[in-house]
Design a protein around this motif. Structure first.
Motif, PDB file in Angstrom:
ATOM      1  N   GLN A   2       0.834  -1.202   0.000  1.00  0.00           N
ATOM      2  CA  GLN A   2       0.000   0.000   0.000  1.00  0.00           C
ATOM      3  C   GLN A   2       0.875   1.260   0.000  1.00  0.00           C
ATOM      4  OE1 GLN A   2      -3.521   0.575   0.686  1.00  0.00           O
ATOM      5  NE2 GLN A   2      -3.858  -1.515   0.004  1.00  0.00           N
ATOM      6  N   PRO A   3       0.478   2.286  -0.763  1.00  0.00           N
ATOM      7  CA  PRO A   3       1.209   3.556  -0.661  1.00  0.00           C
ATOM      8  C   PRO A   3       1.052   4.121   0.750  1.00  0.00           C
ATOM      9  CG  PRO A   3      -0.465   3.654  -2.409  1.00  0.00           C
ATOM     10  CD  PRO A   3      -0.607   2.339  -1.723  1.00  0.00           C
ATOM     11  N   VAL A   4       2.027   4.864   1.193  1.00  0.00           N
ATOM     12  CA  VAL A   4       1.995   5.447   2.531  1.00  0.00           C
ATOM     13  C   VAL A   4       1.127   6.702   2.507  1.00  0.00           C
ATOM     14  CG1 VAL A   4       3.389   6.557   4.319  1.00  0.00           C
ATOM     15  CG2 VAL A   4       4.258   4.528   3.137  1.00  0.00           C
ATOM     16  N   ASN A   5       0.185   6.771   3.435  1.00  0.00           N
ATOM     17  CA  ASN A   5      -0.630   7.958   3.643  1.00  0.00           C
ATOM     18  C   ASN A   5       0.011   8.708   4.812  1.00  0.00           C
ATOM     19  OD1 ASN A   5      -2.534   9.769   4.734  1.00  0.00           O
ATOM     20  ND2 ASN A   5      -4.231   8.613   3.838  1.00  0.00           N
ATOM     21  N   LEU A   6       0.763   9.753   4.512  1.00  0.00           N
ATOM     22  CA  LEU A   6       1.512  10.469   5.553  1.00  0.00           C
ATOM     23  C   LEU A   6       0.605  11.108   6.597  1.00  0.00           C
ATOM     24  CD1 LEU A   6       4.526  12.149   3.718  1.00  0.00           C
ATOM     25  CD2 LEU A   6       4.585  10.382   5.473  1.00  0.00           C
ATOM     26  N   VAL A  46       8.441  -6.037   7.133  1.00  0.00           N
ATOM     27  CA  VAL A  46       8.196  -4.595   7.009  1.00  0.00           C
ATOM     28  C   VAL A  46       8.421  -4.129   5.579  1.00  0.00           C
ATOM     29  CG1 VAL A  46       9.167  -2.340   7.662  1.00  0.00           C
ATOM     30  CG2 VAL A  46       8.569  -3.994   9.427  1.00  0.00           C
ATOM     31  N   TRP A  47       9.495  -4.606   4.941  1.00  0.00           N
ATOM     32  CA  TRP A  47       9.801  -4.121   3.587  1.00  0.00           C
ATOM     33  C   TRP A  47       8.861  -4.702   2.537  1.00  0.00           C
ATOM     34  CZ3 TRP A  47      11.526   0.280   3.855  1.00  0.00           C
ATOM     35  CH2 TRP A  47      12.460   0.644   4.810  1.00  0.00           C
ATOM     36  N   GLN A  48       8.137  -5.760   2.860  1.00  0.00           N
ATOM     37  CA  GLN A  48       7.110  -6.256   1.940  1.00  0.00           C
ATOM     38  C   GLN A  48       5.844  -5.403   2.044  1.00  0.00           C
ATOM     39  OE1 GLN A  48       6.725 -10.406   2.954  1.00  0.00           O
ATOM     40  NE2 GLN A  48       8.504 -10.969   1.736  1.00  0.00           N
ATOM     41  N   GLU A  49       5.729  -4.633   3.112  1.00  0.00           N
ATOM     42  CA  GLU A  49       4.530  -3.829   3.360  1.00  0.00           C
ATOM     43  C   GLU A  49       4.740  -2.330   3.169  1.00  0.00           C
ATOM     44  OE1 GLU A  49       3.217  -4.674   7.365  1.00  0.00           O
ATOM     45  OE2 GLU A  49       3.513  -6.829   7.082  1.00  0.00           O
ATOM     46  N   THR A  50       5.971  -1.887   3.044  1.00  0.00           N
ATOM     47  CA  THR A  50       6.266  -0.451   3.046  1.00  0.00           C
ATOM     48  C   THR A  50       6.777   0.013   1.686  1.00  0.00           C
ATOM     49  OG1 THR A  50       6.856  -0.640   5.376  1.00  0.00           O
ATOM     50  CG2 THR A  50       7.510   1.384   4.252  1.00  0.00           C
ATOM     51  N   ASP A  51       6.116   1.016   1.145  1.00  0.00           N
ATOM     52  CA  ASP A  51       6.512   1.611  -0.137  1.00  0.00           C
ATOM     53  C   ASP A  51       7.207   2.944   0.132  1.00  0.00           C
ATOM     54  OD1 ASP A  51       6.768   2.526  -2.721  1.00  0.00           O
ATOM     55  OD2 ASP A  51       4.619   2.799  -3.056  1.00  0.00           O
ATOM     56  N   CYS A  52       8.523   2.887   0.214  1.00  0.00           N
ATOM     57  CA  CYS A  52       9.294   4.090   0.530  1.00  0.00           C
ATOM     58  C   CYS A  52       9.065   5.225  -0.468  1.00  0.00           C
ATOM     59  CB  CYS A  52      10.787   3.775   0.553  1.00  0.00           C
ATOM     60  SG  CYS A  52      11.329   2.999   2.063  1.00  0.00           S
ATOM     61  N   PRO A 152       7.528   5.372   8.421  1.00  0.00           N
ATOM     62  CA  PRO A 152       6.525   4.320   8.559  1.00  0.00           C
ATOM     63  C   PRO A 152       7.119   2.917   8.692  1.00  0.00           C
ATOM     64  CG  PRO A 152       5.857   5.866   6.873  1.00  0.00           C
ATOM     65  CD  PRO A 152       7.282   6.216   7.249  1.00  0.00           C
ATOM     66  N   ALA A 153       8.256   2.662   8.093  1.00  0.00           N
ATOM     67  CA  ALA A 153       8.894   1.341   8.218  1.00  0.00           C
ATOM     68  C   ALA A 153       9.358   1.109   9.656  1.00  0.00           C
ATOM     69  CB  ALA A 153      10.066   1.209   7.251  1.00  0.00           C
ATOM     70  N   THR A 154       9.936   2.122  10.272  1.00  0.00           N
ATOM     71  CA  THR A 154      10.358   2.007  11.667  1.00  0.00           C
ATOM     72  C   THR A 154       9.143   1.829  12.566  1.00  0.00           C
ATOM     73  OG1 THR A 154      12.277   3.408  11.241  1.00  0.00           O
ATOM     74  CG2 THR A 154      11.654   3.115  13.533  1.00  0.00           C
ATOM     75  N   MET A 157       7.986  -1.660  12.258  1.00  0.00           N
ATOM     76  CA  MET A 157       8.902  -2.582  12.910  1.00  0.00           C
ATOM     77  C   MET A 157       8.667  -2.614  14.416  1.00  0.00           C
ATOM     78  SD  MET A 157      12.788  -2.877  13.996  1.00  0.00           S
ATOM     79  CE  MET A 157      12.586  -1.405  14.807  1.00  0.00           C
ATOM     80  N   VAL A 158       8.530  -1.446  15.019  1.00  0.00           N
ATOM     81  CA  VAL A 158       8.315  -1.379  16.461  1.00  0.00           C
ATOM     82  C   VAL A 158       6.954  -1.976  16.808  1.00  0.00           C
ATOM     83  CG1 VAL A 158       8.086   0.169  18.452  1.00  0.00           C
ATOM     84  CG2 VAL A 158       9.885   0.566  16.761  1.00  0.00           C
ATOM     85  N   GLU A 159       5.949  -1.679  16.012  1.00  0.00           N
ATOM     86  CA  GLU A 159       4.608  -2.236  16.223  1.00  0.00           C
ATOM     87  C   GLU A 159       4.650  -3.765  16.193  1.00  0.00           C
ATOM     88  OE1 GLU A 159       0.483  -0.647  14.494  1.00  0.00           O
ATOM     89  OE2 GLU A 159       1.758  -1.527  12.936  1.00  0.00           O
TER      90      GLU A 159
END
Length: 168
Positions: A2-6, A46-52, A152-154, A157-159
């Motif tokens: 998913q794209p990140v919604n800031l 995390v990197w499979q879920e995060t679109d930097c 969002p990746a961090t 990861m913490v979550e």
């Protein structure tokens, strides 16, 4: 992915930041057995879920530190002398003793595409960001405490780390 919604990300951070920081502080004082392999596992998730590229928040609100090696490499990329490169784009922070960007967002970020214009020669700090899968996770807890509000990746990861360690 998913794209990140800031906007949504910033709201989640405001809501959970204190709990995340408490968790990370506790983790640093008493790391669970198997933390490093767990962090490596979570890093992959995390990197499979995060679109930097849909985010680029790190480039918008943070500045990397530039090592002398970075400065020489990037200056050569622009066919400049290191001193010219520093004069044009960097400042020296006397307190931290680091070379950093003079502007935010980063002058090398294309705001339309969220792409780095010097990606191939970017600073080592950028290439390693957000430092999720370091060999000794506990040594980077202070970095993660800072980065949960920007990355969002961090945050993910913490979550996930909280969920995995609470499940035990």
């Amino acid at each position: 992915m998913q794209p990140v919604n800031l906007r949504s990300f910033k709201q989640k951070v405001r809501y959970h930041q204190a709990a995340f920081k408490r968790f990370l502080k506790k983790l640093a004082k008493n790391p669970p057995r198997g933390l490093d392999p767990l962090a490596a596992k979570i890093d992959k998730e995390v990197w499979q879920e995060t679109d930097c590229i849909s985010c680029a928040n790190c480039c918008k609100v943070m500045t990397p530190t530039f090592t002398n090696k970075d400065i020489n490499r990037i200056a050569a990329h622009f066919d400049m002398k290191p001193a010219e490169f520093k004069d044009k784009w960097l400042f020296y922070d006397k307190k931290s003793k680091d070379w950093m960007n003079t502007t935010q967002p980063c002058q090398f970020l294309d705001l339309k595409s969220n792409m780095c214009s010097i990606y191939e020669v970017r600073p080592a700090d950028c290439a390693g960001f957000p430092h999720l899968a370091k060999k000794k996770m506990v040594d980077y807890v202070h970095v993660h405490q800072q980065n949960i509000q920007y990355c969002p990746a961090t945050y993910k990861m913490v979550e996930k780390l909280m969920a995995y360690t609470d499940a035990k």
